[in-house]
Write a protein that holds these residues in place. Structure first.
Motif: not given
Lengths: 210, 305, 549
Positions: C158-164, C173-178, C202-213
């Motif tokens: 959450d602190a890094l607003k991971i886009a996953g 199961r895990r919570g939804r990526y931020p 396969w999956a879109p890779c969870p990454i630490a770059t913003l997909s929204a402001p």
């Protein structure tokens, strides 16, 4: 076999110089690279001859009227003691590795062909480097120097890093080049954004950069 | 090893289409201003509102589909259909005098058909992407719901054509009002679904992004309720919520303009950000549906008298 | 040649505002003689998180970093050679059967540490890996319950607003990526096609770059220079997430401050740090020391901090400091596609398959994740030189296919081995500090992973339509060196990150990881540091910061 590849003959990455694809610091850095080719400061004249020939063999540019300068930037890196952060245990310090490496290549040329490395024709230089990369060496100057490790991971590594950091090399391979603040929208295969070079239509070399 | 250079629809064609679309709109505006139609349709309030709604919807689809299909590089020739069809629908709504009534009906029926076909084309695009019907494809392949806006624009245009022959009265007005309300409810809910998906993609990073997924369904409920029993209080509530939805649609465009500014490079990097930031022309489609809904409410009101 | 490294910036009560081109934020400052609660060495994935956690808990904190304090918008060029300024390029000796590449490959030198140049891949450990020895029969167990780590993952994601992805296909199961996943680029879709053809997920890779402001940071523009520093702030590194938080909470950050030695008293407790900044040697007093210099600098600092009660280096009574250094197998397969891929667009790794991390029917221990690739020109060219010995027109011709290349690369687990280690050499650097020597060699299991992965990736690439395949080998990341464990005999620190033999010394970086897992380590380092931060707060609340004798 010596034909230079020209997949994107009309493409010039510098055409985007004045667009939002290039930010101030990138212009500054690239302008510095293009305009201020460093003078020889580190290597001795004889070493320089071998270095220039080595660069020309690792990345030959017979197709270019104005080749990408390589040896001056290797020399500058040595003068500034700009290292990669890895000293392979089998090798001496970076500066020492370069000095001894150039000497060993030159000695190898004399041992095999009876001439100095830079005096050899291009194909002889290339096959000599292939032999060195295969650790097939006879000059005593190699002593404890591991030829392949030295050639690939120190000498060629640095030369290649300089070559492919030059805009002419980016144009050669069709790399989009600097992209900030503007990046890309179309990420799918075979799609290009409007501001990406139209590779089908050759463009004149950009006159924008003074 | 000479790399294959991909073929792409030429940029000139894209530019021409855009230019033609703009010209069409400007021309329509010009015609409707300077040369009033010979036989101005009997302008009832309902007809006017429905026609305005149809115009807004068609305009929104024209701008949005041009932008989005441009983003897709018009790699498939059929992608030109959306801007052309919505452009014609826009002209029929803005300047009915330019076309015969039959032509207007044909144009709007065409928009309905193109919208429905659009769903299929978009579905094919989604299924071709690895992951097929996954969230990733819903977010980034051709949007499944988007062509619905063009269907709505066509339906509103057809309704406007129908209403221009004269304001229906009594039982006929009730029937027309209910049909219009049904269309409004479907339009509001469909548009909400599309917005919900896209705002979910944006992680609802701004709390205002919840407004267009909360307000329109409330308006839809109120409209449905009013259509079922068109009494004064119900109609009043429906009107208030529809007006609020209409205003929200316009405010949304402003929020999206702010969104462009918040992307890297802001408006200076408009060539990228107009494509990737929240779409400017999308929110006014809510205004279009709401206006059409107000027309339907007017018919229900008429029937009640 | 480099436009260069800025001078000391965080000083005189202010620090750079990383979201501006030339702005500042206020910073609380401490004197050297002031006995601060915590002095933290390193501000990367471990130290940066810790600085924020401790400052937010009300402790006085000074965090030191050897590197400069960058403002990405103004300082980061879209140019590989210039951006060498992000790396730890002091020469370190790489030795052993399989010497590893250092520098840009795994060592950052900046406020924010290696996260300034990381690839942003944010994957969690598989739960069973925390009990690798008892549940899976290899490596060692972590002294930490996986659920505690998963709560910490939630926090740092959450602190890094991971886009996953909306639903992650592997693990519990895990919570939804931020934030939602990014559009997978052409290079990532090659992985997807290969995976679907072979019937693995396969999956879109969870990454630490913003997909929204987010706040003052814009969403990613897919410029693709992530690995040499993000110039837009879309990348959520420690530099633009935890560091601003730490500063706002009252922590002091000292850039270009190289800590050389930890001073200890006769009883063995740490009393302060000797550090070099602004051309002079200085000494900061402190009640507690947290070391977060990563797997080479942390052991180097401890080994260089011998004292009256620590004859062989700080916390090294059992001779464990510097041992069990791990990397990841980073082998790759590359091929030519008929389509134009242009893999430089977008973050380098946008698609992932963790199939072999969660599949246990295989003939080796551990696992690996496969990710799609998008190397920048010099990065790709040097890997062909180093692996294939390509040069001359041959190299230029190979590079001419750059836009049609696709590649798959693994992050493969390496077994902990005490003989893989960091020691001090006899040579000294410019500051007179001993140069570290890194000794590394693969074990048989590590090689088996590489072989298996290269074979599988070749199949994937072929199934996706690639031709002219070739393989490269290499390593990535660093882990271990000061393992966390169950007793002073098996480890350097306990589950709280506290050194067994020095009760006011803590370690919270990648060096404490007992095993490496088959995923990029940054998220795990951050989560573990956040967890240790919670533990320190709890211990302080109970008055147990000084351990009862």
């Amino acid at each position: 076999m010596t034909d230079a590849p020209r997949p994107y003959p009309g493409y010039d990455v510098l055409a985007k110089w004045d667009t939002p694809s290039w930010d101030a610091i990138t212009r500054e850095v690239v302008a510095h690279r293009l305009d201020r080719v460093p003078e020889r400061r580190f290597f001795e004249p004889a070493e320089w001859e071998t270095l220039a020939a080595l660069c020309d063999t690792v990345l030959p540019q017979p197709d270019r009227e104005r080749p990408i300068p390589l040896a001056p930037f290797v020399d500058a890196a040595m003068a500034e003691d700009r290292t990669t952060g890895t000293r392979w245990a089998a090798l001496p310090t970076m500066r020492e590795a370069w000095r001894r490496g150039l000497a060993a290549i030159d000695a190898e040329a004399r041992a095999v062909y009876g001439r100095r490395f830079h005096a050899l024709p291009a194909d002889a230089r290339e096959s000599l480097l292939r032999a060195i990369d295969d650790e097939d060496v006879r000059a005593p100057e190699w002593r404890d120097l591991p030829p392949r490790r030295l050639f690939r991971h120190v000498l060629a590594n640095e030369i290649v890093r300089i070559y492919y950091a030059h805009p002419d090399a980016w144009s050669e391979i069709g790399f989009g080049g600097p992209a900030s603040p503007r990046g890309y929208v179309r990420l799918s295969a075979n799609r290009r954004d409007a501001w990406e070079a139209d590779l089908e239509r050759p463009k004149r070399r950009s006159e924008r950069r003074k | 090893m000479r790399p294959r250079v991909p073929s792409e629809r030429s940029r000139r064609a894209v530019a021409l289409t855009a230019l033609a679309s703009v010209g069409l709109v400007a021309g329509a505006a010009w015609v409707s201003r300077r040369r009033p139609p010979r036989r101005r349709p009997e302008g009832s309030r309902a007809a006017r509102q429905v026609r305005q709604g149809a115009a807004l919807l068609a305009g929104s689809v024209l701008a949005d589909s041009t932008m989005e299909h441009y983003r897709g590089g018009f790699h498939n020739r059929t992608m030109f259909v959306a801007p052309v069809s919505s452009g014609l629908a826009l002209v029929s709504a803005l300047a009915p005098g330019m076309m015969t009534r039959r032509a207007r009906q044909a144009v709007n029926a065409g928009a309905v058909g193109a919208g429905l076909a659009g769903h299929l084309f978009h579905l094919r695009n989604v299924l071709r992407r690895p992951g097929a019907l996954s969230w990733e494809s819903m977010f980034y392949a051709a949007p499944l719901g988007a062509p619905g806006a063009m269907t709505l624009a066509g339906l509103a245009g057809l309704a406007a054509t129908r209403l221009e022959t004269g304001q229906p009265r009594g039982a006929e007005a009730l029937r027309a009002g209910r049909i219009g309300s049904l269309g409004t409810v479907a339009g509001l809910l469909g548009t909400t679904a599309e917005v919900a998906l896209l705002h979910f993609r944006g992680a609802f990073h701004n709390p205002m992004m919840f407004a267009p997924v909360i307000l329109p369904p409330l308006a839809a409920l109120a409209v449905a309720d009013a259509a079922r029993r068109p009494d004064r209080a119900r109609l009043r509530l429906a009107r208030i919520l529809l007006r609020a939805t209409a205003a929200m649609g316009l405010a949304g465009a402003a929020f999206h303009a702010w969104g462009v500014h918040r992307n890297m490079g802001g408006w200076r990097n408009w060539r990228q950000n107009l494509q990737v930031a929240p779409p400017l022309p999308a929110p006014p489609s809510f205004t279009g549906v709401a206006l059409a809904g107000l027309g339907a409410a007017h018919l229900l009101e008429e029937a009640r008298r | 040649m480099t436009r260069g490294i800025p001078d000391v910036r965080a000083t005189e009560g202010r620090a750079p505002d990383v979201f501006s081109r030339d702005g500042w934020v206020p910073m609380r400052s401490h004197r050297d003689g002031e006995d601060v609660d915590f002095a933290i060495v390193g501000t990367g994935a471990g130290g940066g998180v810790m600085a924020a956690k401790l400052a937010e808990a009300g402790f006085s904190v000074v965090a030191f970093d050897a590197g400069p304090f960058f403002r990405p918008l103004a300082d980061f060029a879209s140019e590989e050679r210039e951006q060498d300024k992000l790396y730890w390029t002091d020469e370190r000796i790489s030795d052993g059967r399989d010497p590893i590449e250092l520098g840009s490959n795994n060592s950052g030198r900046a406020v924010g540490g290696s996260t300034v140049h990381f690839q942003m891949v944010a994957l969690r450990f598989r739960p069973e890996w925390f009990l690798a020895r008892s549940a899976l029969g290899y490596g060692r167990d972590w002294p930490v319950d996986w659920r505690e780590m998963w709560r910490a993952y939630d926090e740092v994601e959450d602190a890094l607003k991971i886009a996953g992805p909306v639903r992650y296909p592997w693990g519990p199961r895990r919570g939804r990526y931020p934030y939602r996943p990014h559009e997978v680029n052409a290079s990532g879709l090659v992985l997807a096609r290969g995976a679907e053809a072979l019937g693995v997920g396969w999956a879109p890779c969870p990454i630490a770059t913003l997909s929204a402001p987010r706040g003052r940071a814009p969403p990613c523009v897919y410029r693709g220079f992530c690995k040499i520093g993000c110039s837009t702030n879309a990348k959520q590194s420690i530099l633009n997430t935890y560091i601003p938080r730490a500063l706002a909470a009252g922590a002091e950050v000292r850039d270009l401050a190289m800590v050389a030695r930890i001073e200890t008293d006769a009883s063995g407790r740490a009393t302060g740090l000797h550090y070099h900044r602004g051309g002079e040697w200085r000494f900061q007093q402190t009640r507690n020391v947290v070391v977060a210099g990563y797997s080479i600098e942390t052991p180097r600092l401890l080994l260089n901090s011998a004292g009256p009660a620590h004859r062989h280096g700080l916390a090294n009574a059992e001779g464990l400091v510097g041992r069990e250094l791990m990397v990841h197998v980073n082998d790759a397969v590359w091929g030519t596609m008929e389509d134009e891929i242009r893999w430089y667009k977008g973050p380098p790794s946008m698609a992932v398959t963790e199939h072999w991390n969660y599949e246990d029917r295989k003939d080796f221990h551990g696992g690996y994740a496969i990710m799609s690739q998008g190397p920048l020109p010099t990065d790709f060219a040097t890997s062909m030189v180093g692996n294939l010995g390509a040069f001359g027109m041959d190299l230029r011709r190979r590079m001419a296919g750059y836009n049609h290349m696709a590649g798959l690369k693994i992050v493969g687990e390496v077994m902990p081995d005490p003989e893989n280690r960091v020691t001090l050499s006899d040579e000294t650097d410019a500051l007179g500090l001993p140069v570290p020597r890194i000794t590394f060699g693969y074990g048989e299991n590590d090689r088996a992973i590489g072989r298996h992965a290269r074979g599988f990736m070749s199949e994937m690439l072929r199934a996706a339509g690639a031709t002219d395949l070739f393989e490269t080998t290499g390593t990535a990341h660093l882990m271990g060196g000061c393992p966390m464990g169950f007793s002073p005999q098996d480890s350097v620190v306990d589950a709280d990150g506290r050194a067994w033999s020095c009760d006011n010394l803590w370690i919270c970086d990648g060096s404490v990881m007992p095993t490496g897992g088959g995923v990029n380590p940054s998220l795990t380092i951050m989560a573990n540091s956040a967890r240790i931060g919670h533990r320190i707060r709890a211990l302080a609340a109970r008055g147990e910061l000084a351990r009862a004798a």
